[in-house]
Design an enzyme around this catalytic site. Structure first.
Site, PDB file in Angstrom:
ATOM      1  N   SER A 115       0.845  -1.192   0.000  1.00 40.18           N
ATOM      2  CA  SER A 115       0.000   0.000   0.000  1.00 40.18           C
ATOM      3  C   SER A 115       0.879   1.239   0.000  1.00 40.18           C
ATOM      4  CB  SER A 115      -0.873   0.006   1.254  1.00 40.18           C
ATOM      5  OG  SER A 115      -1.480   1.267   1.417  1.00 40.18           O
TER       6      SER A 115
ATOM      7  N   TYR B  20      -2.157  -1.225  10.132  1.00 40.66           N
ATOM      8  CA  TYR B  20      -2.153  -1.524   8.699  1.00 40.66           C
ATOM      9  C   TYR B  20      -0.843  -1.062   8.071  1.00 40.66           C
ATOM     10  CZ  TYR B  20      -3.766  -1.261   3.796  1.00 40.66           C
ATOM     11  OH  TYR B  20      -3.915  -1.405   2.444  1.00 40.66           O
TER      12      TYR B  20
HETATM   13  N1  LIG Z   1      -8.594  -0.593  -1.819  1.00 33.16           N
HETATM   14  C1  LIG Z   1      -7.556   0.232  -1.696  1.00 33.16           C
HETATM   15  O1  LIG Z   1      -7.682   1.473  -1.824  1.00 33.16           O
HETATM   16  C2  LIG Z   1      -6.194  -0.331  -1.427  1.00 33.16           C
HETATM   17  C3  LIG Z   1      -5.099   0.554  -1.423  1.00 33.16           C
HETATM   18  C4  LIG Z   1      -3.819   0.058  -1.188  1.00 33.16           C
HETATM   19  C5  LIG Z   1      -3.657  -1.296  -0.986  1.00 33.16           C
HETATM   20  N2  LIG Z   1      -4.725  -2.137  -0.996  1.00 33.16           N
HETATM   21  C6  LIG Z   1      -4.485  -3.569  -0.779  1.00 33.16           C
HETATM   22  O2  LIG Z   1      -5.138  -4.335  -1.777  1.00 33.16           O
HETATM   23  C7  LIG Z   1      -5.485  -5.623  -1.249  1.00 33.16           C
HETATM   24  C8  LIG Z   1      -6.948  -5.913  -1.504  1.00 33.16           C
HETATM   25  O3  LIG Z   1      -7.717  -4.882  -0.923  1.00 33.16           O
HETATM   26  P1  LIG Z   1      -9.254  -4.645  -1.284  1.00 33.16           P
HETATM   27  O4  LIG Z   1      -9.468  -3.192  -1.209  1.00 33.16           O
HETATM   28  O5  LIG Z   1      -9.619  -5.393  -2.493  1.00 33.16           O
HETATM   29  O6  LIG Z   1      -9.953  -5.326   0.020  1.00 33.16           O
HETATM   30  P2  LIG Z   1     -11.443  -5.862   0.238  1.00 33.16           P
HETATM   31  O7  LIG Z   1     -12.356  -5.360  -0.812  1.00 33.16           O
HETATM   32  O8  LIG Z   1     -11.755  -5.598   1.664  1.00 33.16           O
HETATM   33  O9  LIG Z   1     -11.297  -7.465   0.007  1.00 33.16           O
HETATM   34  C9  LIG Z   1     -10.542  -8.193   0.926  1.00 33.16           C
HETATM   35  C10 LIG Z   1     -10.425  -9.636   0.481  1.00 33.16           C
HETATM   36  O10 LIG Z   1      -9.611 -10.311   1.446  1.00 33.16           O
HETATM   37  C11 LIG Z   1     -10.365 -11.353   2.050  1.00 33.16           C
HETATM   38  N3  LIG Z   1     -10.144 -11.307   3.503  1.00 33.16           N
HETATM   39  C12 LIG Z   1     -10.423 -10.272   4.322  1.00 33.16           C
HETATM   40  N4  LIG Z   1     -10.108 -10.591   5.586  1.00 33.16           N
HETATM   41  C13 LIG Z   1      -9.610 -11.854   5.558  1.00 33.16           C
HETATM   42  C14 LIG Z   1      -9.142 -12.741   6.559  1.00 33.16           C
HETATM   43  N5  LIG Z   1      -9.097 -12.392   7.844  1.00 33.16           N
HETATM   44  N6  LIG Z   1      -8.727 -13.959   6.174  1.00 33.16           N
HETATM   45  C15 LIG Z   1      -8.789 -14.334   4.880  1.00 33.16           C
HETATM   46  N7  LIG Z   1      -9.239 -13.542   3.883  1.00 33.16           N
HETATM   47  C16 LIG Z   1      -9.638 -12.306   4.226  1.00 33.16           C
HETATM   48  C17 LIG Z   1     -11.823 -11.095   1.730  1.00 33.16           C
HETATM   49  O11 LIG Z   1     -12.486 -12.340   1.602  1.00 33.16           O
HETATM   50  P3  LIG Z   1     -13.878 -12.714   2.332  1.00 33.16           P
HETATM   51  O12 LIG Z   1     -14.342 -11.541   3.119  1.00 33.16           O
HETATM   52  O13 LIG Z   1     -14.821 -13.051   1.197  1.00 33.16           O
HETATM   53  O14 LIG Z   1     -13.557 -13.896   3.166  1.00 33.16           O
HETATM   54  C18 LIG Z   1     -11.733 -10.369   0.397  1.00 33.16           C
HETATM   55  O15 LIG Z   1     -11.688 -11.277  -0.669  1.00 33.16           O
HETATM   56  C19 LIG Z   1      -5.090  -5.574   0.233  1.00 33.16           C
HETATM   57  O16 LIG Z   1      -3.797  -6.137   0.381  1.00 33.16           O
HETATM   58  C20 LIG Z   1      -5.023  -4.090   0.533  1.00 33.16           C
HETATM   59  O17 LIG Z   1      -4.173  -3.789   1.614  1.00 33.16           O
HETATM   60  C21 LIG Z   1      -5.983  -1.689  -1.205  1.00 33.16           C
END
Ligand SMILES: NC(=O)c1ccc[n+]([C@@H]2O[C@H](COP(=O)([O-])OP(=O)(O)OC[C@H]3O[C@@H](n4cnc5c(N)ncnc54)[C@H](OP(=O)(O)O)[C@@H]3O)[C@@H](O)[C@H]2O)c1
Length: 235
Positions: free
Chosen positions: A146, A157
């Site tokens: 991130s 985080y």
């Molecule tokens: N969105 C942003 O702006 C952003 C920015 C920088 C980095 N990122 C990074 O991108 C990645 C994906 O983020 P996202 O925004 O797509 O997140 P998201 O929409 O919240 O999706 C999270 C995913 O991870 C799974 N998950 C959540 N908690 C978990 C746990 N305790 N154990 C196993 N699986 C778990 C969820 O699966 P289920 O709930 O279906 O089990 C879901 O598929 C992350 O590494 C995040 O740090 C995101």
């Protein structure tokens, strides 16, 4: 970049059920890559599995709560014993717990949980799958990080992602000559459950950039790829 390289190979995408992991899974399938979809509950990836199969690729579903080492081990041991052999590991799942304006009062449990899911499970999955990639002489590992900075309100985080960065910087050079390319990917701030509704970018904008560290074929390791550099572009 070699788009043909991943046709017929198998990728494991953690956190594939929604958000960025879902887009990455769809993007990999568009290049003919078979995908193992991870989430905490098989039902969460059922619809996506059907969507991918309609693209002509093979799909498996696995589940594990990544804060629970026993569930992580069960997922890995079934993958290692029953297959498929994983060529591409997309470590995408992560949690961002709470936002603490009075950050000196951040519960230390936030740090513990953040590290369990975002770091310990990620490293464990890498360590379990790297030997097979090395044996086969080919692998791609993308660990999602991130760009979060200057926000002590999200200390758990932020420091967990810094640990992921450090892991990749120290580990990736040791894999380069074995055909295994490990890198980092920053998706940008996107509208997902984790990113929230105020993020400037659409989740769809993460592709094709997020696929670049999978498609590279030039020995690049330990580099931070910014998915938004390719937003709206052809790769
Ligand atoms: N969105 C942003 O702006 C952003 C920015 C920088 C980095 N990122 C990074 O991108 C990645 C994906 O983020 P996202 O925004 O797509 O997140 P998201 O929409 O919240 O999706 C999270 C995913 O991870 C799974 N998950 C959540 N908690 C978990 C746990 N305790 N154990 C196993 N699986 C778990 C969820 O699966 P289920 O709930 O279906 O089990 C879901 O598929 C992350 O590494 C995040 O740090 C995101």
């Amino acid at each position: 970049m070699n788009k043909a390289n991943i046709k017929g190979k198998w990728a494991l995408v953690t956190g594939a059920s929604r958000g960025i992991g879902r887009q990455v899974s769809l993007g990999l399938a568009d290049y003919g890559c078979n995908v193992v979809l991870h989430s905490r509950n098989l039902a969460n990836t059922s619809a996506l599995a059907e969507e991918l199969r309609a693209k002509g690729v093979e799909v498996r579903q696995v589940h594990a709560e990544l804060s629970d080492p026993a569930q992580v081990e069960a997922m890995l041991s079934s993958l290692l014993s029953e297959g498929p052999a994983i060529d591409i590991l997309y470590n995408n799942a992560a949690i961002q717990i709470g936002y603490h304006p009075d950050w000196v009062k951040t519960p230390m449990d936030d740090l513990r949980k953040s590290f369990e899911v975002n770091v310990t499970a990620l490293v464990r999955i890498c360590f379990a799958l790297i030997p097979g990639m090395v044996e086969r002489g080919w692998g791609r590992i993308v660990n999602v990080t991130s760009g979060v900075k200057d926000q002590p309100e999200m200390t758990g985080y932020a420091v967990s992602k810094a640990a992921v960065d450090k892991f990749v910087l120290d580990t990736a050079p040791h894999l380069k000559d074995k055909g295994v390319l490990m890198n980092l990917m920053d998706p940008g701030w996107l509208r997902t459950d984790l990113g929230g509704p105020n993020a400037p970018g659409s989740v769809e904008s993460v592709v094709p950039g997020a696929l670049v560290p999978v498609l590279i074929d030039d020995g690049t390791v330990a580099v931070l790829f910014h998915a938004q550099d390719w937003a709206g572009k052809e790769i």
